[in-house]
Every structure is written in C-alpha cells, then in structure tokens.
Design an enzyme around this catalytic site. Sequence first.
Site, short mmCIF file in Angstrom:
data_model
loop_
_atom_site.label_atom_id
_atom_site.label_comp_id
_atom_site.label_asym_id
_atom_site.label_seq_id
_atom_site.Cartn_x
_atom_site.Cartn_y
_atom_site.Cartn_z
N GLU A 34 1.06 -0.72 -0.10
CA GLU A 34 -0.12 0.19 -0.03
C GLU A 34 0.80 0.91 0.00
N LYS A 35 0.71 2.32 -0.56
CA LYS A 35 1.72 3.29 -1.27
C LYS A 35 1.31 4.18 -0.02
N GLY A 40 -6.49 0.81 3.90
CA GLY A 40 -7.95 1.33 4.19
C GLY A 40 -8.29 1.10 2.52
N THR A 42 -8.97 3.62 -0.66
CA THR A 42 -11.08 5.08 -0.90
C THR A 42 -11.73 4.77 -0.01
N GLY A 141 -7.64 -0.21 -6.66
CA GLY A 141 -9.18 0.40 -6.91
C GLY A 141 -9.47 1.09 -7.78
N GLU A 184 -24.93 12.27 -2.10
CA GLU A 184 -24.86 12.24 -0.45
C GLU A 184 -23.92 13.40 -0.03
N LEU A 317 -18.38 -1.09 -4.90
CA LEU A 317 -18.69 -1.21 -3.60
C LEU A 317 -18.32 -1.52 -2.98
N HIS A 442 -42.86 -5.82 16.63
CA HIS A 442 -42.67 -4.29 17.03
C HIS A 442 -43.04 -3.87 17.64
P1 FAD Z 1 -10.21 1.02 -3.22
O1 FAD Z 1 -10.46 1.28 -1.92
O2 FAD Z 1 -9.59 1.94 -3.94
O3 FAD Z 1 -8.10 0.31 -2.54
C1 FAD Z 1 -7.41 -0.04 -3.65
C2 FAD Z 1 -6.06 0.79 -2.54
O4 FAD Z 1 -4.45 0.34 -3.50
C3 FAD Z 1 -5.52 2.55 -2.52
O5 FAD Z 1 -5.65 2.46 -0.64
C4 FAD Z 1 -4.18 2.35 -3.74
O6 FAD Z 1 -3.46 3.54 -2.76
C5 FAD Z 1 -3.75 1.79 -3.79
N1 FAD Z 1 -2.55 1.19 -4.94
C6 FAD Z 1 -3.51 1.08 -5.84
N2 FAD Z 1 -2.47 0.84 -6.88
C7 FAD Z 1 -1.22 0.85 -5.77
C8 FAD Z 1 0.13 0.76 -6.50
N3 FAD Z 1 0.28 0.31 -7.66
N4 FAD Z 1 0.55 0.27 -4.94
C9 FAD Z 1 0.18 0.07 -4.30
N5 FAD Z 1 -0.43 0.57 -3.17
C10 FAD Z 1 -1.63 0.64 -4.57
N6 FAD Z 1 -19.13 2.04 -1.36
C11 FAD Z 1 -20.10 1.82 -0.16
O7 FAD Z 1 -19.73 0.70 -0.65
N7 FAD Z 1 -20.25 1.89 0.44
C12 FAD Z 1 -20.40 3.94 0.79
O8 FAD Z 1 -21.05 4.16 1.62
C13 FAD Z 1 -19.53 3.96 0.19
N8 FAD Z 1 -19.67 5.01 -0.27
C14 FAD Z 1 -17.88 6.33 -1.08
C15 FAD Z 1 -17.78 7.60 -0.58
C16 FAD Z 1 -17.09 8.28 -1.34
C17 FAD Z 1 -16.74 9.74 -1.69
C18 FAD Z 1 -16.06 6.75 -2.50
C19 FAD Z 1 -15.19 8.05 -3.37
C20 FAD Z 1 -16.72 5.68 -2.57
C21 FAD Z 1 -17.63 5.06 -1.84
N9 FAD Z 1 -17.50 3.91 -1.76
C22 FAD Z 1 -18.64 3.02 -1.27
C23 FAD Z 1 -17.12 2.96 -2.66
C24 FAD Z 1 -15.75 2.31 -2.15
O9 FAD Z 1 -14.68 3.03 -1.11
C25 FAD Z 1 -15.13 1.21 -3.03
O10 FAD Z 1 -16.01 0.73 -3.54
C26 FAD Z 1 -14.28 0.42 -2.62
O11 FAD Z 1 -13.07 2.08 -1.49
C27 FAD Z 1 -13.25 -0.53 -3.51
O12 FAD Z 1 -12.26 -0.96 -2.77
P2 FAD Z 1 -10.75 -1.70 -3.18
O13 FAD Z 1 -10.07 -2.64 -2.24
O14 FAD Z 1 -11.29 -2.39 -4.87
O15 FAD Z 1 -10.55 -0.09 -4.07
P1 NAI Z 2 -22.03 7.57 -10.01
O1 NAI Z 2 -22.08 6.40 -10.84
O2 NAI Z 2 -23.34 7.00 -9.44
O3 NAI Z 2 -23.02 8.36 -10.30
C1 NAI Z 2 -22.46 9.06 -11.62
C2 NAI Z 2 -23.58 10.11 -12.79
O4 NAI Z 2 -22.98 11.10 -12.93
C3 NAI Z 2 -24.64 9.36 -13.44
O5 NAI Z 2 -26.00 9.75 -12.68
C4 NAI Z 2 -24.57 10.13 -14.45
O6 NAI Z 2 -25.41 9.87 -15.40
C5 NAI Z 2 -23.56 12.07 -14.37
N1 NAI Z 2 -22.71 12.30 -15.11
C6 NAI Z 2 -21.59 11.08 -16.10
N2 NAI Z 2 -21.08 12.07 -16.83
C7 NAI Z 2 -22.11 13.37 -16.67
C8 NAI Z 2 -21.62 14.70 -16.85
N3 NAI Z 2 -20.15 14.85 -17.62
N4 NAI Z 2 -22.08 15.66 -16.99
C9 NAI Z 2 -23.28 15.68 -15.68
N5 NAI Z 2 -23.85 14.15 -15.33
C10 NAI Z 2 -23.14 13.10 -15.75
O7 NAI Z 2 -21.18 8.18 -9.97
P2 NAI Z 2 -20.26 8.65 -8.53
O8 NAI Z 2 -21.83 9.57 -7.94
O9 NAI Z 2 -18.62 9.48 -9.31
O10 NAI Z 2 -19.67 7.46 -7.20
C11 NAI Z 2 -19.02 7.18 -8.49
C12 NAI Z 2 -19.11 5.30 -7.41
O11 NAI Z 2 -18.74 5.12 -6.24
C13 NAI Z 2 -19.97 5.06 -7.73
O12 NAI Z 2 -21.01 4.65 -8.97
C14 NAI Z 2 -20.19 3.87 -6.66
O13 NAI Z 2 -19.83 2.76 -6.80
C15 NAI Z 2 -19.30 4.59 -5.49
N6 NAI Z 2 -19.82 5.28 -4.22
C16 NAI Z 2 -20.58 5.04 -3.27
C17 NAI Z 2 -21.57 4.98 -2.72
C18 NAI Z 2 -22.10 4.31 -1.29
O14 NAI Z 2 -22.28 3.09 -1.82
N7 NAI Z 2 -23.58 4.60 -0.73
C19 NAI Z 2 -21.31 6.36 -1.96
C20 NAI Z 2 -20.45 7.46 -2.98
C21 NAI Z 2 -19.25 6.42 -3.95
#
Ligand code: FAD
Ligand code: NAI
Length: 463
Positions: A34-35, A40, A42, A141, A184, A317, A442
């Site tokens: 992990e860099k 943990g 993203t 990720g 959100e 997710l 309930h």
């Molecule tokens: P990541 O969590 O992206 O982890 C990848 C890791 O790999 C990173 O830490 C990165 O630094 C590391 N890495 C990459 N390349 C290298 C390399 N070459 N060497 C060393 N390290 C490296 N999902 C939900 O289910 N519920 C939520 O409520 C939710 N909320 C979100 C809110 C936001 C704002 C965002 C952006 C995302 C949210 N997500 C949510 C999505 C969720 O964060 C991702 O689906 C999840 O983190 C994916 O896990 P992953 O392990 O695939 O990758």
């Molecule tokens: P998203 O895919 O949920 O939504 C992107 C939206 O942008 C879509 O409605 C799409 O039609 C629109 N869009 C695309 N190009 C556009 C443009 N040029 N102009 C205007 N609208 C445009 O992506 P988002 O919100 O960036 O989240 C990324 C991912 O992160 C989610 O898909 C989800 O997998 C994950 N995530 C999950 C959460 C959770 O589980 N509660 C919370 C936040 C993120």
Amino acid sequence: MSESFDLIVIGAGPGGYVCAIRAAQLGMKVACVEKRDTLGGTCLNVGCIPSKALLQSSEHYEEALHKFADHGIKVENVGFDLSRMMARKGEVVGANVKGVEFLFKKNKVTWLKGTGSIVKAGVVAVDGTEYQTKNIVIASGSESIPLKGVEVDEKQIVTSTGALELEKVPGHMVVIGGGVIGLELGSVYKRLGAEVTVVEFLDRLVPSMDNEVGKQFERILGKQGMKFKLKTKVTGATKSADGVELTLEPAAGGAAETLKADVVLLAIGRRPYVEALGLDKAGVALDERGRVKTDAHYATNVPGIYAIGDVIVGAMLAHKAEDEGVAVAEMLAGQKPHINYNAIPSVVYTWPEVAAVGETEEQLKARGIAYKVGKFPFTANGRARAMGDTDGFVKILSDKATDAVLGCHILGPDAGTLIAELALAMEFGASAEDVARTCHAHPSLNEAVKEAALAVDGRALHI
Ligand code: FAD
Ligand code: NAI
C-alpha cells in the site's frame, strides 16, 4: 531478491486488506502493498467512512434545526463548527485505519509500504525492491473520472476527496453528476446551509435506481431544497477569485447558459486505477473500459495473477470488493467460494436513505419476467410515525409463478439497514411469503418490510 510470500496483494482497500487477512487466516504467508500512509484504501480514507461521518454530523445539525421542535425539544442558537466536524471525521477515519493496521499485525500480514508493480508472474517490486510470491492479487481500486474543460484543483473544483476537506461551507455548490457521491455530499453541504444545484446529464438521478423510487427520491430531495438541472451537460468552467463560472448546455444540444458556483463538485463516476502496476510489461489484459479482465474465478489472463474490487467489472462498492477478497483467498486455499452478484445490496446514505437489492421493475420488464409487486408506505408504520420519519416506502418484487424474491427497493428511514433482510432472503432463495410469515418485532421499521411482503399477495394488514 528479498523475502518471498505465498500471496502478495497490491492495494489495501476493502478488497485488498480483507483478502490479505482471509488468506493469512487460511495459513498463507501474506504481504499487502500500500502506497498511502494509512491502510483501508479509498473507502476508509477518502470514501465510505469520512463521507458517512459528515453525513451523520450534518444530519444531527439538521435535526436540531428542523426536527427537534416537533418532538417538543427546545434548543436555542443552534450552530455548528465546521472545523470540529472535520476533526471528528478525521478521528473516525484514524480509528478505522489504525484498526486495519492492528488486524494486519494480529494476522501476521506484512505491510509493504510503497508503490507496487508486477515485474512478472511471481515477482512484485515495491519501490525497487523485488519480492517473490506464488500468487498476486491486484486490488488497486479506482479514481474519479475527469471531465474535459473542468479542471480539478481540489479547492474550487473538487472531487469527493476535496469535498470531504472544505474549510468553509460554500454559498453555492454545483454538483456535476446526480449519482451517489453527488447526492450524499450534496446533502451534507445543503444541510450545512449551502445552496446546492445538481447538474445531471440524464433525465433522472442515480440512473440505476428503480424508477418509481428514483422519482419519489427526487421529489423528497427537492423538498429539502436541492435543485436539479437534468438532461444538462457541463461544457466548461472558468475560475476566478470569486468563484467558478460553468457553461451548461442541454444534453441533446441547444443554447448554452452559465451558472456561477463557489465550489464545484465533480462526481461523474469512477474508473479503474491501474497506474504504476506495470500491467503492460506483465502482459495482464484490460477490457474495453480499462478494467483488469478476469474470469469467473478472478483470474487474469496471466497464471498466478488475480484481480478484485473496483479495478474489475461490477458495482464499485466496498462490500462487493470485500466479498471478492474473501472469495479469491479461499479459492487460492483450494476452497470453492461463490458470490451471488444478484444479492449485493446498494445504499445511498442520504436521509431518507435509499437501498436496493436484486432487480428493478424496469429490468424485470426488459427481461420479460412476470412478477408481482408488494408495496408498503412508512406513513402506515407505527415506528416511523413515532420517529417522525414517514417519507418513503418498501417495494418487494417477487416471481409471479414461484413467489421467489427478485428484488427489493426501499426509500425511507434506515433503508440501508432494512435491506439486509431482503439480501439474506434472496441469498437463501426465499419467497415473499417466507418473509411475510417471519415474525417481525413490533414496533419496528422492519414491519414495513413484512407488510410489503404481505402486500405481494394483496394481504397487507395495516393499509
Ligand atoms: P480501494 O479502496 O480504492 O483501494 C485501493 C488501494 O490500492 C488504495 O489505497 C491505493 O492507494 C492502493 N494502490 C493502488 N495502486 C497501488 C500500487 N501500485 N501500489 C500500492 N498501492 C496501490 N462504497 C460502499 O460500499 N459504501 C459507501 O458508502 C461508499 N461510499 C463512498 C464514498 C466516496 C466519496 C467514494 C469515493 C467511494 C465510496 N464507496 C462506497 C466506494 C468504495 O470506496 C469502493 O468501492 C472501495 O473502496 C473499493 O475497494 P478496493 O479495495 O477495490 O479499492
Ligand atoms: P455514479 O456513477 O453514481 O453517478 C455519476 C452520475 O453522473 C450519473 O448519474 C451519470 O449519469 C452522471 N454523469 C456522467 N457524466 C456526466 C456529465 N458529463 N455531466 C453530468 N452528469 C454526468 O458516480 P459517482 O457519484 O461519482 O460515484 C462513483 C461510485 O462510487 C458509485 O457508482 C459507487 O459505486 C461508489 N459510491 C458508493 C456509495 C455508496 O455505496 N453509498 C457512495 C459514494 C460512492
């Protein structure tokens, strides 16, 4: 050549760290690269956890401001301290990422700090040092998708990462993308007093959502004061000292208009992150959308190299990534795990929340599957009334012939918790009748789920 391992996982997000822990539990000698300075990924650092911390704080403020009076609670001079809110968010993140570090130590997973690249099957380099390994799991990720003409500086034009760190509440926040992140984080700043306008390319919010749920969700967010510009695209952004001027056009083309913002949140989706992995050199194939191509067993085209989580096909997710992490570890240990992708829940953590599992009505129609619908509104649920949270409904879709649950869509209080029951039902192949015949406490919000299951056969009791 330094130390050798049974498994090296690249990336310590929910996919990677869970995979590493499970593999260690199964007796493998494991390292995780992990860099980032913390584990943990993203999710824990700049995603799920910090966003939920801010959603919780802003929801408490909103309640104190607008809901307490209805409960007979008097609070005067309600205000908030954004820097404390942000500091608390930092503490929540800190505790979570430290927790993963503890779990690594407990399970004897070695954290290789630095950037990992695959030299070839069986060899991973971390900042120049090479390690040998029997297997490699890529769990690198995803990252935000950029938009041409809208240059992110994480101050005036931010991705979710910058939006989690704002130093003051913007007067006007324009969100590009009416998806999960936009709604959100838009909700957070709306509750804290910003004017929020969401610009969405399509004609609806969160396009993957069941249509009926989506429409009511849009109405509720509208009532909360969020503004929407649907069927609209952003074609450019000009920054100045007093804000950002966006140029918008109808999605189908037409006359341009401008929209001023103090802060712009760009949230138009995420894309797989494969930079620095050296996939070219290692010969690992990507698909047409830049995702690491895998088979049903998470194997890439190169023997001994696997991939999971956001970097491969499927919902981005955390829990999907985690389940894949467990599955690939168990598979490497000779077990036969299986993930039912149709039973993966998704939740939007606004208030009310929106949660779904399985198929939408639109998907069932498109597939020509005959189905029954059972719906129950929270206005008729005693607990929701006691809470003062009656917006929304539960909708269950079941197979017309077998009554098997095919999907469930919930808009309402704690929808994200309620959906677990239906995910379990689908995992066990339950029918709507099975859910309806299960005794539900309930007064609980879960009774709305039971009533919706009863409603599938027209026998809801409280409506
Ligand atoms: P990541 O969590 O992206 O982890 C990848 C890791 O790999 C990173 O830490 C990165 O630094 C590391 N890495 C990459 N390349 C290298 C390399 N070459 N060497 C060393 N390290 C490296 N999902 C939900 O289910 N519920 C939520 O409520 C939710 N909320 C979100 C809110 C936001 C704002 C965002 C952006 C995302 C949210 N997500 C949510 C999505 C969720 O964060 C991702 O689906 C999840 O983190 C994916 O896990 P992953 O392990 O695939 O990758
Ligand atoms: P998203 O895919 O949920 O939504 C992107 C939206 O942008 C879509 O409605 C799409 O039609 C629109 N869009 C695309 N190009 C556009 C443009 N040029 N102009 C205007 N609208 C445009 O992506 P988002 O919100 O960036 O989240 C990324 C991912 O992160 C989610 O898909 C989800 O997998 C994950 N995530 C999950 C959460 C959770 O589980 N509660 C919370 C936040 C993120």
